[in-house]
Design an enzyme around this catalytic site. Structure first.
Site, PDB file in Angstrom:
ATOM      1  N   ASP A   1       0.864  -1.192   0.000  1.00 23.21           N
ATOM      2  CA  ASP A   1       0.000   0.000   0.000  1.00 23.21           C
ATOM      3  C   ASP A   1       0.897   1.238   0.000  1.00 23.21           C
ATOM      4  OD1 ASP A   1      -1.829   2.005   0.516  1.00 23.21           O
ATOM      5  OD2 ASP A   1      -2.164   1.409   2.607  1.00 23.21           O
TER       6      ASP A   1
ATOM      7  N   GLU B   1      -7.402 -20.424 -16.257  1.00 21.87           N
ATOM      8  CA  GLU B   1      -7.833 -20.995 -14.990  1.00 21.87           C
ATOM      9  C   GLU B   1      -9.012 -21.893 -15.341  1.00 21.87           C
ATOM     10  OE1 GLU B   1      -9.996 -20.079 -10.767  1.00 21.87           O
ATOM     11  OE2 GLU B   1     -10.708 -19.265 -12.647  1.00 21.87           O
TER      12      GLU B   1
ATOM     13  N   ASP C   1      -9.835 -15.847 -16.221  1.00 21.02           N
ATOM     14  CA  ASP C   1     -10.614 -16.275 -15.067  1.00 21.02           C
ATOM     15  C   ASP C   1     -11.750 -17.204 -15.513  1.00 21.02           C
ATOM     16  OD1 ASP C   1     -11.144 -15.763 -12.168  1.00 21.02           O
ATOM     17  OD2 ASP C   1     -13.076 -15.097 -12.954  1.00 21.02           O
TER      18      ASP C   1
ATOM     19  N   ASP D   1      -1.787  -1.162  -3.828  1.00 23.68           N
ATOM     20  CA  ASP D   1      -2.073  -0.425  -5.066  1.00 23.68           C
ATOM     21  C   ASP D   1      -0.930  -0.623  -6.070  1.00 23.68           C
ATOM     22  OD1 ASP D   1      -0.073   1.403  -4.074  1.00 23.68           O
ATOM     23  OD2 ASP D   1      -1.645   2.232  -2.777  1.00 23.68           O
TER      24      ASP D   1
HETATM   25  C1  GLC Z   1     -11.722 -17.359 -10.078  1.00 26.49           C
HETATM   26  C2  GLC Z   1     -10.922 -16.444  -9.192  1.00 26.49           C
HETATM   27  C3  GLC Z   1     -11.652 -16.291  -7.903  1.00 26.49           C
HETATM   28  C4  GLC Z   1     -13.007 -15.694  -8.170  1.00 26.49           C
HETATM   29  C5  GLC Z   1     -13.764 -16.502  -9.213  1.00 26.49           C
HETATM   30  C6  GLC Z   1     -14.928 -15.729  -9.755  1.00 26.49           C
HETATM   31  O1  GLC Z   1     -11.825 -18.646  -9.581  1.00 26.49           O
HETATM   32  O2  GLC Z   1      -9.628 -16.935  -9.038  1.00 26.49           O
HETATM   33  O3  GLC Z   1     -10.941 -15.515  -6.972  1.00 26.49           O
HETATM   34  O4  GLC Z   1     -13.744 -15.657  -6.989  1.00 26.49           O
HETATM   35  O5  GLC Z   1     -12.969 -16.807 -10.309  1.00 26.49           O
HETATM   36  O6  GLC Z   1     -14.474 -14.682 -10.573  1.00 26.49           O
END
Ligand code: GLC
Length: 501
Positions: A20, A248, A193, A28
């Site tokens: 921060d 992911e 994501d 930030d």
């Molecule tokens: C992914 C992210 C997580 C988030 C989810 C919804 O799994 O890593 O932190 O809550 O997506 O966006």
């Protein structure tokens, strides 16, 4: 020369908890910038920044209200550009998070959808329906929320995160434009994501009773999602430099995961099977073999990860700092790329006893406090000094409190100690680079509770998961690193060492 990302070490920065600079208690981008020399010294090739976009923070910023700006709590587009330029000047690449499965309910498109009638083009950008099905939110409770005119909208996560309709061409065009916005600014890639979730099965079929026979979930890993990533790959490849994307994707097995990293799609996909494997020799070896074989089959590298901002930190998950230290030597000796999560290089444990009023994770809130959620791995980084929050902010402010016991774990306290976890990570990253991280893995003879393998460059790794000290086999080479001191030439229980021959 091999592409940089095939064996890169990439460090996840969770900006809210990293550093921060202005004393508001939240990290930030200027704070990230100020600590880039620390990351250079750690030796990472790149950083991945989790979302810093304008957001009501219903889910720590994974509820994005504007995909082309910076939330004032994190800085401005100028502070992003300054951070990016400084990272590049230090030889660190920068990957940003893209959140395409859902926006924030504060996104102008969702606001417009709510103000528009059922069946309107504005509603078609999201998933509105007159009826609901039995889908559940990942954060608990139903995945549908009702709006005043009686329709329902789908939110696989928090109600503040409505799911986009990826069958709508405007949604596709918008995200391609967002990718270009950040690529034009100079980012080196994206972490996608919920990459497995964008496409929902036609008709939104109910799951039905869980009789344990079906592994096909109608809102996960639908084949059509791959069309999107083929389009994105063409965009990435149209830019100079090796811009990358990492998925992911929570999918059922490594062969499904490998479909995301075929040659004309994404570059990497997090290997969560390894993260979830128990601390057990045969289980780890089996997971490693399966994951490498699946990635090899499509010519992709494996992408190892032991922690991130969504899971319990490995010191706590595996049961001890000793195991976490051994596990990182195992992971960093494996072929492929590796992701680290901020603070694991300090050996931070999960904070399990945060006061309820401090907790912010929707998992905690939606479960009525029955699940602790993910705040415990998001406690701000301890940088220096003797009292919380250990140099995280200039004035002692901190959005989550750090435990007093972290005084001995600060980066400053560990920097000059050759036996510290920080030194172990630095040494491992340096040796991995020097010791040739490319080429396959060759298992060497060992007991089932011992992992022993060699890499073509001459680096070998020995991990003792058995219950007794392990004498180092003859002819193992020169020891260059160990997670714990050897006693009479033997590896302690729950320790690992690297050798060069
Ligand atoms: C992914 C992210 C997580 C988030 C989810 C919804 O799994 O890593 O932190 O809550 O997506 O966006």
């Amino acid at each position: 020369m091999d592409k940089w990302w095939r064996n890169a070490v990439i460090y996840e920065v969770y900006p809210r908890s990293f550093a921060d600079s202005d004393g508001d208690g939240e990290g930030d981008l200027a704070g990230v910038r100020a600590h880039l020399p620390y990351l250079r010294d750690l030796g990472v090739d790149a950083i991945w920044l989790t979302p810093f976009y304008p957001s009501p923070m219903a889910d720590g910023g994974y509820d994005v209200a504007d995909y082309r700006d910076v939330d004032p709590r994190f800085g401005t587009l100028d502070s992003f550009d300054e951070m990016l330029a400084q990272a590049h000047a230090l030889g660190i690449r920068v990957i940003v998070d893209i959140v395409p499965n859902h926006s924030s309910s504060a996104h102008p498109w969702f606001v417009e959808a709510l103000a528009s009638p059922p069946g309107s083009p504005a509603r078609d950008r999201y998933i509105f329906s007159d009826t609901t099905n039995d889908w559940r939110s990942v954060f608990g409770g139903p995945a549908w929320a009702q709006v005043p005119d009686g329709q329902h909208y789908l939110h696989l996560f928090d109600p503040g995160q409505p799911d986009f309709n990826w069958r709508n061409p405007q949604v596709r065009a918008e995200f391609e434009s967002v990718l270009r916005f950040w690529l034009d600014r100079g980012v080196d890639g994206f972490r996608i994501d919920v990459a497995h979730g964008l496409i929902k099965a036609v008709g939104l079929p109910s799951l039905g009773p869980d009789d344990g026979t079906s592994s096909v979930v109608p809102y996960q890993d639908q084949d059509e999602v791959h069309e999107i990533y083929r389009d994105w790959r063409r965009i990435l490849d149209s830019y100079p430099g090796d811009r990358i994307a990492v998925a992911e994707a929570w999918v059922s097995d490594p062969s499904r995961l490998s479909l995301y990293v075929v040659a004309d799609e994404l570059h990497q996909a997090f290997n969560f099977d390894f993260l979830q494997a128990p601390w057990d020799g045969p289980a780890l070896r089996h997971t490693i073999d399966r994951c490498i074989a699946a990635a090899d089959a499509v010519g992709a590298p494996t992408t190892w990860v032991l922690s991130n901002h969504d899971v319990r930190r490995q010191v706590t998950r595996l049961g001890s700092l000793d195991r976490a230290r051994a596990a990182i030597l195992l992971m960093l000796a494996l072929p492929g790329s590796a992701y680290l999560y901020q603070g694991e290089e300090l050996g931070l444990p999960e904070v399990l006893d945060l006061p309820p009023h401090a907790r912010q994770d929707p998992v905690w809130k939606r479960s009525g406090g029955t699940e602790l959620g993910r705040d415990g791995c998001r406690v701000p980084m301890p940088w220096s000094g003797d009292t919380p929050p250990f140099g995280f902010s200039p004035n002692g402010a901190s959005w989550l409190p750090a435990p007093a016991s972290w005084a001995t774990l600060t980066a400053q306290a560990q920097a000059a100690d050759p036996r510290s976890t920080l030194s172990l990570y630095r040494d491992a990253i340096r040796l991995r680079r020097a010791g040739n991280a490319t080429g396959p893995l060759q298992w060497l003879d060992s007991a089932p509770e011992v992992l022993h393998f060699r890499r073509p460059g001459g680096l070998s790794c020995l991990v003792n998961l058995s219950g007794a000290p392990l004498p180092v086999p003859d002819g193992t080479g020169e020891r260059v690193l160990a997670s714990a001191p050897l006693v009479d030439g033997a590896l302690a229980v729950d320790s690992a060492a690297w050798f060069i021959d």
